[in-house]
Design a protein around this motif. Structure first.
Motif, PDB file in Angstrom:
ATOM      1  N   LEU C 285      -6.039   3.977   3.072  1.00 19.21           N
ATOM      2  CA  LEU C 285      -7.004   3.531   2.068  1.00 19.21           C
ATOM      3  C   LEU C 285      -6.319   2.653   1.035  1.00 19.21           C
ATOM      4  O   LEU C 285      -6.791   1.575   0.678  1.00 19.21           O
ATOM      5  CB  LEU C 285      -7.601   4.763   1.385  1.00 19.21           C
ATOM      6  CG  LEU C 285      -9.056   4.690   0.941  1.00 19.21           C
ATOM      7  CD1 LEU C 285      -9.926   4.224   2.075  1.00 19.21           C
ATOM      8  CD2 LEU C 285      -9.505   6.064   0.481  1.00 19.21           C
ATOM      9  N   PHE C 286      -5.166   3.160   0.577  1.00 16.61           N
ATOM     10  CA  PHE C 286      -4.440   2.451  -0.457  1.00 16.61           C
ATOM     11  C   PHE C 286      -3.851   1.165   0.085  1.00 16.61           C
ATOM     12  O   PHE C 286      -3.906   0.119  -0.566  1.00 16.61           O
ATOM     13  CB  PHE C 286      -3.332   3.358  -0.991  1.00 16.61           C
ATOM     14  CG  PHE C 286      -2.477   2.703  -2.031  1.00 16.61           C
ATOM     15  CD1 PHE C 286      -1.159   2.404  -1.778  1.00 16.61           C
ATOM     16  CD2 PHE C 286      -3.004   2.379  -3.270  1.00 16.61           C
ATOM     17  CE1 PHE C 286      -0.364   1.798  -2.732  1.00 16.61           C
ATOM     18  CE2 PHE C 286      -2.220   1.780  -4.233  1.00 16.61           C
ATOM     19  CZ  PHE C 286      -0.897   1.482  -3.971  1.00 16.61           C
ATOM     20  N   GLY C 287      -3.316   1.235   1.294  1.00 18.90           N
ATOM     21  CA  GLY C 287      -2.607   0.085   1.838  1.00 18.90           C
ATOM     22  C   GLY C 287      -3.535  -1.036   2.253  1.00 18.90           C
ATOM     23  O   GLY C 287      -3.144  -2.189   2.349  1.00 18.90           O
ATOM     24  N   GLN C 288      -4.797  -0.681   2.478  1.00 18.09           N
ATOM     25  CA  GLN C 288      -5.770  -1.688   2.896  1.00 18.09           C
ATOM     26  C   GLN C 288      -5.835  -2.844   1.935  1.00 18.09           C
ATOM     27  O   GLN C 288      -6.026  -3.984   2.333  1.00 18.09           O
ATOM     28  CB  GLN C 288      -7.153  -1.070   2.906  1.00 18.09           C
ATOM     29  CG  GLN C 288      -7.499  -0.299   4.131  1.00 18.09           C
ATOM     30  CD  GLN C 288      -8.964  -0.073   4.123  1.00 18.09           C
ATOM     31  OE1 GLN C 288      -9.720  -0.877   4.623  1.00 18.09           O
ATOM     32  NE2 GLN C 288      -9.370   1.017   3.509  1.00 18.09           N
ATOM     33  N   ARG C 289      -5.719  -2.512   0.657  1.00 20.52           N
ATOM     34  CA  ARG C 289      -5.886  -3.559  -0.359  1.00 20.52           C
ATOM     35  C   ARG C 289      -4.851  -4.647  -0.170  1.00 20.52           C
ATOM     36  O   ARG C 289      -5.101  -5.814  -0.443  1.00 20.52           O
ATOM     37  CB  ARG C 289      -5.799  -2.957  -1.748  1.00 20.52           C
ATOM     38  CG  ARG C 289      -6.990  -2.061  -2.010  1.00 20.52           C
ATOM     39  CD  ARG C 289      -6.924  -1.325  -3.313  1.00 20.52           C
ATOM     40  NE  ARG C 289      -6.000  -1.939  -4.259  1.00 20.52           N
ATOM     41  CZ  ARG C 289      -5.225  -1.253  -5.057  1.00 20.52           C
ATOM     42  NH1 ARG C 289      -5.243   0.062  -5.005  1.00 20.52           N
ATOM     43  NH2 ARG C 289      -4.416  -1.847  -5.912  1.00 20.52           N
ATOM     44  N   PHE C 290      -3.671  -4.240   0.335  1.00 17.95           N
ATOM     45  CA  PHE C 290      -2.654  -5.269   0.538  1.00 17.95           C
ATOM     46  C   PHE C 290      -2.945  -6.087   1.777  1.00 17.95           C
ATOM     47  O   PHE C 290      -2.596  -7.258   1.858  1.00 17.95           O
ATOM     48  CB  PHE C 290      -1.275  -4.623   0.639  1.00 17.95           C
ATOM     49  CG  PHE C 290      -0.867  -3.971  -0.634  1.00 17.95           C
ATOM     50  CD1 PHE C 290      -1.062  -2.612  -0.821  1.00 17.95           C
ATOM     51  CD2 PHE C 290      -0.311  -4.719  -1.659  1.00 17.95           C
ATOM     52  CE1 PHE C 290      -0.705  -2.013  -2.008  1.00 17.95           C
ATOM     53  CE2 PHE C 290       0.050  -4.123  -2.843  1.00 17.95           C
ATOM     54  CZ  PHE C 290      -0.141  -2.766  -3.030  1.00 17.95           C
TER      55      PHE C 290
END
Lengths: 442, 318, 301
Positions: C285-290
């Motif tokens: 979820l968090f890494g998606q933004r990158f």
């Protein structure tokens, strides 16, 4: 290409990260220094690695056993290496290949000759293993080439577990397992399946090698001789024909259903097996699984004997199987300590008080008597059964020669071929024997 | 032509003067040195961790090796046995079907969903996570067990079918006709990894191209063909090559769904499952090593073919 | 077809106000609704097995496999408390171990694979083709065969029962998958950018760190996320290299709940599986933004 300051910092940062993780990783938390694999000295004590497979119950028991043993023998430290059955053998093989086999190894009959015949196991007899009080017939299974490389850690025997409730539902009496023949077993299975409206009258019978072994022994053959297969394709064909007979009578389910259940121990997990879910009236198992079956199904199941050719239980040539054994690595630096554990486990009241027959009924006759009243009702039932079948025993079969441990898997595969119409029983029998023979590495 | 591409043209003109020749030689040397410096960690890894086992496994393929005893040289015997081994041929057949059917289907699903998600929409992050979740666990034992359960005669799939009035009693995983397809389906279900990679690739295509094309009046399909596919082609190529390599090596899913047997009747005997059975199950690691190298040859052949044809459809920015 | 830069030139030429904006038409709305329906249906199918696992983690072991539905009558939380303490160590120990390995693996991969990828993609050096082929070769060998020789090597070095065999290879770019991934990404970046930087007087290191790395955002994020997920779920290597329970990682620990022959503790096992899923989910979820933060620029200065 000269490094400027920035490049240097980045490079150093990378190296630092590497170094930190190496540092963190080289000392796994709480590890004795140097990543020991046992077999070394730790502050004046001998340290051994002890490997076993199990489940959470057995793991807790074994840890308690280790504590108790360490108190009894303060000079020995045991480092436990638990695992689960399936991956245990991969790990053991890899460790052995790397020369790092654990000092004490929980061993299974299917693998003992693979390791024993190749010199990987310690000769326990020469190092003081004490099996003097063992019940007759329980020591031989651990002998390879006349060397005792495995000490029986628990007795079990092949049984047919039956659910009385289903027989009630089918308005049938429990069959008389002392006098039934194979054909009668088929009739009972077909009848109970039909009357109780369940898919399986009997499950797993043909997929495991003990029942096949029993059938062969009654016909004067064996599964294996020391260096070869102990039967002919004609015998295998007779077994496959018998299976088809059972199947056509309706007692063992459709080919798909049989395939779905899988082979005993290699198919569905025990708590999803037919008898647990109420889909089967009878099921082949090892006797020491009664407790687990009772717990999973919520029933009180009964133990029945395998049938005989002539309808006489005393001629059925049963045997005591070692559900598992204790072995030691041939390369251990502390053979005496390893054998000390084995002797302690097999012969002391302390040990059996903790283990409580979870690994099988203790082969030590005295301990068997001693622990009986302390066992759970299911285990007591098993213990009684084991004693009751004494008059029906014949000689203990030898361990499969190297390469022979997979006979059951191969057999089940050919049985599937026959069931799904891909091969005739004659073809399958011939190929089955050929394949087993080609795998033997003697 | 833009200024920068003019610059490139200038550079591409052959150096004629000795000065320029020296300059280029110096650059080439610098490139060479830089190349090896950048490659250093990989080279160290190659020597220390990879080359040794690689060569060892090749050596082992010419031996009889039980893991418990030292290897014994037997020359080409393992390879000869492979020619006559019906289970090996079966495993090749099973694996080929899996690769040829499973990989394209999985990639198409991955690309389709990636494109849907790339359009920017409400709940994008949510959907993306949801579609990626199965892949995160796809290799886990728990999911493979559940998958097996789902396709049993009383499992979820049949129960759903019955809700729709279809009398479904087949045990999909226990019938040699269908078992492999459940595993192919599991492979397609775990399309999350290539999907994420496609998404990353799609994100790298500047939106302006699409806008410009829309302004020019191009249809969605034309945009897909003229913008997306070419610019995404390095990524498509990557996914294709690697999914094929992965598919040939597929192990965990087949292993768990078939309980390690490759059954029923070897209908799900994947190549690596058979390799594992031989190597660890039957203590014939030498034969397993020979099988491994045959697999390398097959995969290398497929990869080489991929690379060969790539020049016809893969468009690189450089 | 127009090069990226030519298209840029064309866009910055004509006046932007020529673009016409409409509000969403009813056709757009319908399309959007259909799309959402399809996606939701597909999502349900996709995650049903997972939802079932979560539901099962809240049921007592005995009834788990008899209940294919999602409806929960009670919340049997004991699976979680039981599961946490069921093994030799509280489950948190295994989670920490997994974290150590994973963080190390990610650091290693990001460090080594980017370097190697830059070399393969941008630098001309002798024998480049050969090394590249060898790199691809390393992906093609099934690990079951390589693991035994590797184990023997690490054993001789004394690294068995440490995390070193699980982390060190990552620092040496043995995950050729990511090297190849990054190579493909880099090759998708126009060379003109390199040239421009070169003209500015940058050496390779500067081009790598100032031009390439920032543009490789999605590839780096992908590498980090995949490394996390694959290392987190890796079973066989920790099985072989970690011999004693205090060092076990999550997948090995989860296996201890299962026993084909003596009855498995499914409830606690599913409960702990759910617990270990949470970090994976959060990372993704968090890494998606990158992943999302791709390049919108076309490389103009």
């Amino acid at each position: 290409m000269a490094l400027n300051r920035r490049q240097f910092l980045i490079g150093a940062g990378g190296l630092a990260a590497a170094a930190t993780t190496m540092g963190l990783s080289a000392c796994a938390p709480g590890a004795p220094s140097g990543g020991s694999q046992g077999g070394g000295e730790q502050g004046g004590k001998t340290a051994l690695a002890l490997a076993w497979w199990g489940n959470p119950t057995r793991n807790k028991n074994t840890e308690a056993l280790i504590q108790a043993f360490q108190q009894a023998s303060p000079n020995i430290t045991l480092n436990g290496q638990p695992g689960d059955f399936a991956s245990y053998w991969d790990k053991l093989a890899t460790q052995t290949a790397g020369g790092q086999a654990p000092d004490i190894i929980q061993m299974d009959m299917a693998y003992i000759s693979e390791y024993g015949n190749r010199g990987a196991l310690l000769d326990l007899g020469k190092n003081g293993a004490d099996t003097s009080k063992f019940v007759e017939g329980t020591v031989e299974s651990g002998k390879i080439n006349d060397q005792l490389v495995g000490v029986n850690a628990g007795i079990n025997t092949a049984v047919i577990v039956a659910n009385p409730k289903i027989f009630e539902k089918a308005k049938m009496d429990m069959p008389d397992d002392k006098t039934w023949t194979w054909d009668q077993l088929s009739d009972v299975a077909a009848e109970v399946a039909k009357k109780a409206g369940i898919p399986f009258g009997l499950v797993y019978l043909f997929g495991g090698d003990p029942m096949f072994g029993a059938y062969l022994r009654q016909n004067g053959k064996e599964l294996f001789t020391e260096k070869d297969v102990g039967f002919e394709p004609a015998d295998a064909q007779a077994w496959f024909d018998l299976m088809m007979k059972f199947q056509k009578a309706g007692g063992i389910g459709t080919p798909q259903q049989i395939s779905e259940e899988g082979s005993p121990g290699g198919g569905k997990p025990i708590d999803q097996s037919a008898i647990v879910l109420g889909r089967g009236a009878m099921q082949y198992q090892n006797s020491n699984q009664l407790e687990a079956l009772n717990a999973a199904s919520g029933e009180s199941l009964k133990l029945l004997r395998a049938p005989s050719l002539a309808g006489k239980a005393t001629e059925r040539k049963a045997w005591y199987k070692a559900s598992m054994l204790w072995s030691a690595s041939a390369k251990t630096k502390n053979p005496e300590a390893a054998v000390a554990w084995i002797n302690w486990f097999a012969n002391t009241k302390e040990a059996v008080d903790i283990d409580k027959a979870e690994r099988g009924i203790p082969p030590n006759a005295e301990l068997q008597e001693y622990i009986k009243p302390k066992l759970s009702p299911a285990q007591q039932q098993v213990a009684k059964f084991i004693v009751d079948i004494k008059p029906e025993l014949a000689s203990t079969p030898i361990a499969p020669p190297p390469g022979g441990g997979k006979l059951a898997e191969i057999m089940f595969r050919y049985e599937s071929d026959v069931l799904f119409g891909k091969a005739s029983t004659a073809e399958a029998a011939q190929k089955f024997v050929d394949e087993v023979k080609s795998n033997l590495q003697v | 032509m833009s200024a920068i591409s003019e610059l490139s043209t200038v550079r591409r003109v052959k150096a004629k003067s000795p000065e320029e020749k020296r300059l280029r030689a110096k650059e080439a040397a610098r490139d060479n040195k830089a190349g090896y410096l950048f490659l250093l960690p990989w080279l160290i890894g190659l020597v220390l961790i990879v080359a040794g086992p690689l060569i060892a496994s090749l050596y082992l393929s010419f031996t009889n090796y039980s893991l418990i005893q030292a290897p014994r040289w037997i020359g080409l015997e393992n390879y000869a046995r492979m020619l006559d081994d019906p289970r090996l041929h079966q495993s090749l057949k099973v694996t080929f079907i899996y690769v040829i059917v499973g990989v394209p289907l999985q990639l198409i699903a991955a690309l389709a969903i990636a494109m849907l998600l790339n359009e920017g929409m409400k709940g994008l992050a949510f959907y993306r996570s949801v579609f990626y979740l199965p892949s995160m666990l796809g290799a886990s034992v728990a999911i493979a067990l559940i998958w097996r359960q789902m396709f049993e005669s009383d499992g979820l799939v049949n129960q759903v079918l019955r809700v729709f009035g279809i009398p479904a009693t087949t045990s999909w995983i226990a019938d040699p006709k269908y078992a492999l397809w459940t595993i192919i389906l599991l492979h397609i279900w775990t399309f999350g990894s290539p999907m994420v990679i496609f998404l990353a690739g799609l994100r790298q295509i500047p939106g302006m191209y699409y806008e410009a094309a829309s302004v020019d009046g191009a249809s969605h399909w034309a945009q897909f063909r003229k913008i997306t596919l070419p610019l995404l082609s390095p990524i498509i190529f990557f996914n294709l090559v690697l999914q094929i390599i992965n598919a040939f090596q597929a192990f965990t899913q087949a292993f768990v769904v078939s309980n390690g047997t490759g059954g029923p009747s070897d209908s799900t005997l994947f190549y690596t499952v058979y390799l594992y059975q031989r190597g660890f199950g039957q203590f014939q690691m030498g034969y397993a090593a020979a099988m491994a190298w045959l697999l390398v040859a097959i995969i290398a052949a497929f990869t080489a073919i991929n690379f060969f044809f790539s020049k016809y459809w893969v468009f690189y920015g450089d | 077809m127009a090069t990226p830069l030519e298209t840029t030139a064309r866009l910055t030429g004509p006046a932007p106000q020529e673009a016409i904006h409409h509000g969403p038409t009813w056709r757009d709305r319908v399309r959007s609704v259909i799309k959402h329906i399809v996606l939701i249906a597909a999502s349900l199918i996709m995650i049903y097995p997972l939802l079932w696992m979560v539901a099962s983690s809240l049921r007592p072991t005995e009834i788990i496999f008899r209940t294919p539905g999602l409806w929960l009558n009670d919340l049997y939380i004991q699976n979680y408390t039981e599961g946490w303490y069921a093994l030799s160590y509280p489950f948190g120990q295994y989670i920490i171990n997994s974290f150590i390995v994973v963080v190390g693996a990610i650091a290693g991969n990001l460090f080594a694979c980017t370097l190697a990828a830059y070399a393969f993609a941008r630098l001309k050096f002798r024998l480049r083709g050969l090394w590249f082929s060898i790199m691809l070769l390393t992906i093609m060998l099934p690990f079951h065969v390589v693991i035994v020789p590797q184990y023997i090597i690490f054993n001789k070095l004394g690294f068995v029962n440490t995390f070193v065999p699980l982390i060190l290879p990552k620092f040496l770019a043995t995950d050729a998958f990511f090297v190849f991934l990054m190579v493909q990404f880099i090759r998708g970046i126009p060379r003109e950018l390199d040239e421009a930087a070169r003209i500015d007087g940058c050496g390779h290191w500067k081009i790598f760190s100032r031009v390439m790395l920032p543009l490789m955002g999605p590839a780096i994020a992908t590498t980090a996320i995949f490394t996390f997920i694959w290392t987190w779920s890796d079973f066989f290597s920790p099985l072989i290299y970690l011999t004693e329970p205090y060092a076990y990682t999550v997948p090995v620990a989860l296996r201890s709940f299962l026993s084909a022959t003596e009855g498995s503790n499914w409830g606690p096992m599913f409960a702990m599986s759910v617990v270990t899923l949470i970090p994976l989910f959060l990372v993704f979820l968090f890494g998606q933004r990158f992943l999302v933060r791709g390049i919108a620029t076309t490389g103009g200065k």
